[in-house]
Design a protein around this motif. Sequence first.
Motif, mmCIF file in Angstrom:
data_model
loop_
_atom_site.group_PDB
_atom_site.id
_atom_site.type_symbol
_atom_site.label_atom_id
_atom_site.label_comp_id
_atom_site.label_asym_id
_atom_site.label_seq_id
_atom_site.Cartn_x
_atom_site.Cartn_y
_atom_site.Cartn_z
ATOM 1 N N LEU A 53 4.959 42.199 49.198
ATOM 2 C CA LEU A 53 5.396 40.873 49.614
ATOM 3 C C LEU A 53 6.393 41.014 50.748
ATOM 4 O O LEU A 53 7.380 41.752 50.631
ATOM 5 N N VAL A 54 6.126 40.314 51.849
ATOM 6 C CA VAL A 54 7.044 40.310 52.996
ATOM 7 C C VAL A 54 7.637 38.910 53.110
ATOM 8 O O VAL A 54 6.941 37.957 53.467
ATOM 9 N N ASP A 55 8.913 38.784 52.762
ATOM 10 C CA ASP A 55 9.644 37.513 52.746
ATOM 11 C C ASP A 55 9.116 36.597 51.645
ATOM 12 O O ASP A 55 8.040 36.813 51.084
ATOM 13 N N ALA A 56 9.920 35.555 51.332
ATOM 14 C CA ALA A 56 9.562 34.666 50.221
ATOM 15 C C ALA A 56 9.987 33.231 50.490
ATOM 16 O O ALA A 56 10.186 32.461 49.549
ATOM 17 N N GLY A 57 10.126 32.869 51.761
ATOM 18 C CA GLY A 57 10.398 31.489 52.107
ATOM 19 C C GLY A 57 11.758 31.002 51.634
ATOM 20 O O GLY A 57 12.595 31.778 51.152
ATOM 21 N N PRO A 58 12.017 29.694 51.754
ATOM 22 C CA PRO A 58 13.264 29.114 51.266
ATOM 23 C C PRO A 58 13.287 29.047 49.749
ATOM 24 O O PRO A 58 12.284 29.329 49.079
ATOM 25 N N TYR A 59 14.423 28.642 49.192
ATOM 26 C CA TYR A 59 14.610 28.650 47.733
ATOM 27 C C TYR A 59 13.484 27.936 46.991
ATOM 28 O O TYR A 59 12.927 28.444 46.016
ATOM 29 N N ASP A 78 4.480 46.090 44.197
ATOM 30 C CA ASP A 78 4.861 47.472 44.478
ATOM 31 C C ASP A 78 6.012 47.543 45.471
ATOM 32 O O ASP A 78 6.915 48.368 45.335
ATOM 33 N N VAL A 79 5.970 46.672 46.478
ATOM 34 C CA VAL A 79 6.999 46.655 47.529
ATOM 35 C C VAL A 79 7.346 45.203 47.839
ATOM 36 O O VAL A 79 6.468 44.347 47.927
ATOM 37 N N VAL A 80 8.635 44.926 48.006
ATOM 38 C CA VAL A 80 9.092 43.631 48.510
ATOM 39 C C VAL A 80 9.975 43.894 49.727
ATOM 40 O O VAL A 80 10.913 44.696 49.651
ATOM 41 N N VAL A 81 9.647 43.242 50.848
ATOM 42 C CA VAL A 81 10.372 43.442 52.097
ATOM 43 C C VAL A 81 11.039 42.134 52.504
ATOM 44 O O VAL A 81 10.385 41.086 52.558
ATOM 45 N N ALA A 82 12.323 42.194 52.794
ATOM 46 C CA ALA A 82 13.027 41.072 53.417
ATOM 47 C C ALA A 82 13.215 41.431 54.886
ATOM 48 O O ALA A 82 13.943 42.372 55.208
ATOM 49 N N THR A 83 12.543 40.699 55.777
ATOM 50 C CA THR A 83 12.619 41.066 57.199
ATOM 51 C C THR A 83 14.030 40.896 57.741
ATOM 52 O O THR A 83 14.478 41.680 58.568
ATOM 53 N N HIS A 84 14.737 39.864 57.289
ATOM 54 C CA HIS A 84 16.134 39.642 57.660
ATOM 55 C C HIS A 84 16.712 38.608 56.709
ATOM 56 O O HIS A 84 15.958 37.874 56.047
ATOM 57 N N PRO A 85 18.052 38.510 56.608
ATOM 58 C CA PRO A 85 18.645 37.745 55.506
ATOM 59 C C PRO A 85 18.869 36.258 55.774
ATOM 60 O O PRO A 85 19.809 35.673 55.217
ATOM 61 N N HIS A 86 18.053 35.612 56.589
ATOM 62 C CA HIS A 86 18.133 34.160 56.725
ATOM 63 C C HIS A 86 17.465 33.486 55.536
ATOM 64 O O HIS A 86 16.455 33.975 55.020
ATOM 65 N N SER A 87 17.993 32.334 55.131
ATOM 66 C CA SER A 87 17.571 31.703 53.880
ATOM 67 C C SER A 87 16.111 31.264 53.889
ATOM 68 O O SER A 87 15.487 31.167 52.828
ATOM 69 N N ASP A 88 15.536 30.996 55.077
ATOM 70 C CA ASP A 88 14.127 30.579 55.103
ATOM 71 C C ASP A 88 13.173 31.753 54.912
ATOM 72 O O ASP A 88 11.960 31.566 54.841
ATOM 73 N N ILE A 90 14.490 34.592 52.686
ATOM 74 C CA ILE A 90 14.883 35.239 51.423
ATOM 75 C C ILE A 90 15.261 34.255 50.325
ATOM 76 O O ILE A 90 15.529 34.667 49.195
ATOM 77 N N GLY A 91 15.265 32.951 50.633
ATOM 78 C CA GLY A 91 15.724 31.980 49.631
ATOM 79 C C GLY A 91 14.926 32.015 48.346
ATOM 80 O O GLY A 91 15.466 31.883 47.246
ATOM 81 N N GLY A 92 13.609 32.196 48.444
ATOM 82 C CA GLY A 92 12.762 32.231 47.255
ATOM 83 C C GLY A 92 12.672 33.587 46.591
ATOM 84 O O GLY A 92 12.053 33.724 45.520
ATOM 85 N N MET A 93 13.313 34.587 47.190
ATOM 86 C CA MET A 93 13.131 35.955 46.706
ATOM 87 C C MET A 93 13.750 36.220 45.335
ATOM 88 O O MET A 93 13.120 36.893 44.490
ATOM 89 N N PRO A 94 14.954 35.727 45.025
ATOM 90 C CA PRO A 94 15.483 35.963 43.672
ATOM 91 C C PRO A 94 14.562 35.438 42.578
ATOM 92 O O PRO A 94 14.369 36.100 41.555
ATOM 93 N N THR A 95 13.962 34.257 42.772
ATOM 94 C CA THR A 95 13.020 33.713 41.789
ATOM 95 C C THR A 95 11.851 34.665 41.580
ATOM 96 O O THR A 95 11.414 34.894 40.446
ATOM 97 N N TYR A 117 22.238 35.072 50.230
ATOM 98 C CA TYR A 117 22.157 36.526 50.314
ATOM 99 C C TYR A 117 22.878 37.185 49.145
ATOM 100 O O TYR A 117 22.403 38.185 48.596
ATOM 101 N N GLU A 118 24.016 36.619 48.745
ATOM 102 C CA GLU A 118 24.766 37.179 47.620
ATOM 103 C C GLU A 118 23.949 37.100 46.324
ATOM 104 O O GLU A 118 23.943 38.028 45.514
ATOM 105 N N VAL A 119 23.248 35.973 46.117
ATOM 106 C CA VAL A 119 22.398 35.830 44.932
ATOM 107 C C VAL A 119 21.290 36.880 44.947
ATOM 108 O O VAL A 119 20.961 37.479 43.915
ATOM 109 N N LEU A 120 20.718 37.130 46.123
ATOM 110 C CA LEU A 120 19.665 38.146 46.235
ATOM 111 C C LEU A 120 20.195 39.525 45.845
ATOM 112 O O LEU A 120 19.564 40.242 45.060
ATOM 113 N N LEU A 121 21.352 39.896 46.367
ATOM 114 C CA LEU A 121 21.922 41.212 46.048
ATOM 115 C C LEU A 121 22.223 41.336 44.560
ATOM 116 O O LEU A 121 21.968 42.384 43.946
ATOM 117 N N LYS A 122 22.756 40.274 43.965
ATOM 118 C CA LYS A 122 23.076 40.312 42.530
ATOM 119 C C LYS A 122 21.802 40.433 41.691
ATOM 120 O O LYS A 122 21.794 41.102 40.657
#
Length: 312
Positions: A53-59, A78-88, A90-95, A117-122
């Motif tokens: 998965l490459v990116d996951a859109g907004p929350y 197997d792999v999840v990639v965040a191209t960069h830490p803008h919310s549009d 990585i916002g959906g990535m924690p879910t 971004y902090e929620v993603l790291l946690k």
Amino acid sequence: MRSQFLIIAGIIFLFISSSGCIANDGNTQLNLTFFDVGQGDACLLQIHNKTMLVDAGPYEAGQGIIDWLKARNITSLDVVVATHPHSDHIGGMPTVLKQEKTGVFIDAGDSHTTPTYEVLLKTIEKYEIPYRIVHEGDQIDLDPAVTINVLNPGITSSGDLNDNSIVLEISSGDRKFLLMGDAGVSVEDKLLKERRDLKADLLKVSHHGSRHSSGQRFIDAVSPEIAIISLEAGNEYGFPQKDPVRYLTDAGSDIYRTDQEGTITVTVDQKKIIVTSEKPYRPSTDCNCSKIQGMCKSQESRSNPCCLSCGV
């Protein structure tokens, strides 16, 4: 002895074939799905039984991605990639990470002082997901039938989160695909100066069709058969802007947009490329959905076009 040798050799051949270790026959099928996440990016690569998965859109896109994966019995990534830490992106990535077992999480190591971004790291820490930072020249291992090269960013940060986007070059047989994140013209110019063979069958257009990306020289060099633009209908930025669309049209690219097509899946092998879409379910403008709730309760009325269109 010769007959015994042939029997043993045959057993070894069957074992190698069944275990998937035999060389790629050059006609491996690969799927790239570009999710309709509104104003954002999310793409799933599937090859054999492996997923990235490459990116996951907004929350608000996170649960929709999960529902799509579960409907297809995909319970791990197997792999999840965040191209960069803008919310549009990585916002959906924690879910997603909370509900899908993840082999490794990858980004470029850029920090970003936002709650998203902090929620993603946690989430990565809580679920003990292995974490890897990549830069230009690195490769991402997924499946022997596919090569995933990281073209950007360099080790030294550009200072701009968009230009520090992870850019991926995905190759399978003679097919090649470029996923550009939100990288701008300066990154494109860098790739052109490095004299890479940028020709690709598919381009995930950078930054939702912004005029600050997809310069004419870059589009001419890539000359994609298929261009995917991920964006929201009627977005406040005016994406896609006219210059990138014109350059792609002049290059002979078939342009597909998530705001028009919905979720787009590109199925690729060495012989053909097939594009299919799951169009967004939107009520008809001819139906006053707020006034027909009561009339759609009976079994008979549920075949009414407005009841079907309004989803009630």
